[in-house]
Motif scaffolding. Structure first.
Motif, PDB file in Angstrom:
ATOM      1  N   CYS A 192      64.021  78.962  39.219  1.00  0.00           N
ATOM      2  CA  CYS A 192      64.966  78.992  40.348  1.00  0.00           C
ATOM      3  C   CYS A 192      66.240  78.219  40.025  1.00  0.00           C
ATOM      4  CB  CYS A 192      64.296  78.409  41.589  1.00  0.00           C
ATOM      5  SG  CYS A 192      62.948  79.403  42.257  1.00  0.00           S
ATOM      6  N   ARG A 193      66.071  77.074  39.380  1.00  0.00           N
ATOM      7  CA  ARG A 193      67.252  76.278  39.016  1.00  0.00           C
ATOM      8  C   ARG A 193      68.134  77.038  38.037  1.00  0.00           C
ATOM      9  NH1 ARG A 193      66.941  70.433  36.024  1.00  0.00           N
ATOM     10  NH2 ARG A 193      66.341  71.807  34.321  1.00  0.00           N
ATOM     11  N   ALA A 209      67.063  74.538  44.895  1.00  0.00           N
ATOM     12  CA  ALA A 209      67.316  75.824  44.232  1.00  0.00           C
ATOM     13  C   ALA A 209      66.267  76.850  44.646  1.00  0.00           C
ATOM     14  CB  ALA A 209      67.322  75.643  42.720  1.00  0.00           C
ATOM     15  N   ALA A 210      65.000  76.429  44.706  1.00  0.00           N
ATOM     16  CA  ALA A 210      63.927  77.352  45.096  1.00  0.00           C
ATOM     17  C   ALA A 210      64.107  77.825  46.532  1.00  0.00           C
ATOM     18  CB  ALA A 210      62.571  76.681  44.919  1.00  0.00           C
ATOM     19  N   GLN A 211      64.512  76.935  47.415  1.00  0.00           N
ATOM     20  CA  GLN A 211      64.750  77.322  48.801  1.00  0.00           C
ATOM     21  C   GLN A 211      65.880  78.346  48.896  1.00  0.00           C
ATOM     22  OE1 GLN A 211      65.455  73.428  50.345  1.00  0.00           O
ATOM     23  NE2 GLN A 211      63.270  72.902  50.445  1.00  0.00           N
ATOM     24  N   SER A 212      66.908  78.146  48.070  1.00  0.00           N
ATOM     25  CA  SER A 212      68.031  79.084  48.067  1.00  0.00           C
ATOM     26  C   SER A 212      67.606  80.454  47.560  1.00  0.00           C
ATOM     27  CB  SER A 212      69.166  78.531  47.200  1.00  0.00           C
ATOM     28  OG  SER A 212      70.209  79.467  47.060  1.00  0.00           O
ATOM     29  N   ILE A 213      66.838  80.495  46.475  1.00  0.00           N
ATOM     30  CA  ILE A 213      66.396  81.778  45.918  1.00  0.00           C
ATOM     31  C   ILE A 213      65.420  82.453  46.873  1.00  0.00           C
ATOM     32  CG2 ILE A 213      65.312  82.921  43.956  1.00  0.00           C
ATOM     33  CD1 ILE A 213      68.064  81.569  43.405  1.00  0.00           C
ATOM     34  N   ALA A 214      64.544  81.699  47.501  1.00  0.00           N
ATOM     35  CA  ALA A 214      63.594  82.274  48.452  1.00  0.00           C
ATOM     36  C   ALA A 214      64.317  82.929  49.622  1.00  0.00           C
ATOM     37  CB  ALA A 214      62.633  81.204  48.956  1.00  0.00           C
ATOM     38  N   ALA A 215      65.424  82.337  50.038  1.00  0.00           N
ATOM     39  CA  ALA A 215      66.178  82.893  51.163  1.00  0.00           C
ATOM     40  C   ALA A 215      66.837  84.219  50.813  1.00  0.00           C
ATOM     41  CB  ALA A 215      67.233  81.884  51.621  1.00  0.00           C
TER      42      ALA A 215
END
Length: 267
Positions: A192-193, A209-215
């Motif tokens: 994700c990063r 970064a993971a939260q952003s990609i998950a969204a």
């Protein structure tokens, strides 16, 4: 110049006494040759998790150091001679002339891994390991490094060229796709990063970064949510993630890195 932390509030409370002792011992060994001690990794990116995260430190010196200084430094900082309260200490020493120029090479004088949950490693040969770890860490240091002692990170550590960074990211994804020696949740969050960097050109903490990609990527959301939940716990309690899903996600990450590199070359 003070031998204490420049700004104690810039590092987590659990690490302050330890990092102050790292600075003190590094200065005691390197003396006037010491240029900077800089926190990188999760501390620099504001996402240190006590009991889970390593503490990553970059040291810049005015080489050549006298005699056995590098060996003495490794001995002085090794756990349990200096007990590490984090999962481990990953400390890298660079000559200031090397650190000041962009490079896709490892280039270190000393690479020390030590700590309660980290396999011990002392290397003085920068050709031993893959270079990508060091290229990424220097980029993080340039963008977000928190100075513990000496000159600011941006003044002493150059940003690697973008092409070298994308090559390093691709090698990182390849390493994590292999899986050996890496926790499943950390493999996902590192991916994700990497994607976040490709999209923004900036380093972000793994969880954010993971939260952003998950969204933005609904099909991977369950996997990323599971990885984030696992990452909240200690290393000993890491959750097993579906191998097929992990490999599919990392293949997607590799494609995003390759697309970004191709677009840079074309544009």
């Amino acid at each position: 110049m003070t031998r204490t932390l420049v700004d104690p509030q810039s590092v987590p409370a659990e690490l302050r006494p330890y990092l102050q002792e790292v600075v003190h011992r590094t200065h005691a060994v390197c003396g006037s040759h010491l240029v900077s001690v800089i926190a990188v990794g999760s501390v620099a990116l504001g996402d240190y998790r006590h009991g889970r995260s390593d503490t990553d430190v970059t040291v810049v010196v005015d080489a050549p150091l006298p005699g056995r200084a590098l060996s003495d430094l490794a001995a002085a900082l090794s756990h349990p001679v200096l007990p590490c309260p984090a999962a481990g200490l990953e400390l890298v020493v660079y000559d200031k002339d090397f650190a000041a120029r962009p490079s896709g090479e490892a280039g270190y004088l000393l690479d020390l891994n030590t700590g309660p949950l980290l396999p011990d490693r002392v290397s003085f040969d920068p050709t031993e390991p893959p270079a990508f770890w060091y290229v990424i860490d220097r980029s993080v240091a340039h963008q977000a490094g928190r100075v513990l002692y000496g000159s600011p990170a941006r003044a002493v550590i150059a940003e690697p060229a973008r092409a070298d960074l994308l090559t390093a990211l691709r090698a990182s994804v390849r390493e994590h796709s292999g899986g050996e020696g890496h926790l499943a949740d950390n493999r996902i969050l590192n991916g994700c990063r990497s994607v976040h960097f490709c999209r923004t050109g900036r380093w972000q903490a793994k969880r954010r970064a993971a939260q952003s990609i998950a969204a933005s990527e609904e099909r991977f959301r369950p996997l990323l949510t599971a990885a984030l939940r696992s990452y909240e716990g200690p290393r000993a309690a890491v959750t097993a993630l579906p191998t097929t899903d992990v490999q599919a996600f990392l293949a997607w990450v590799a494609d995003r890195v390759d697309e970004t590199a191709a677009a840079d070359r074309a544009g």
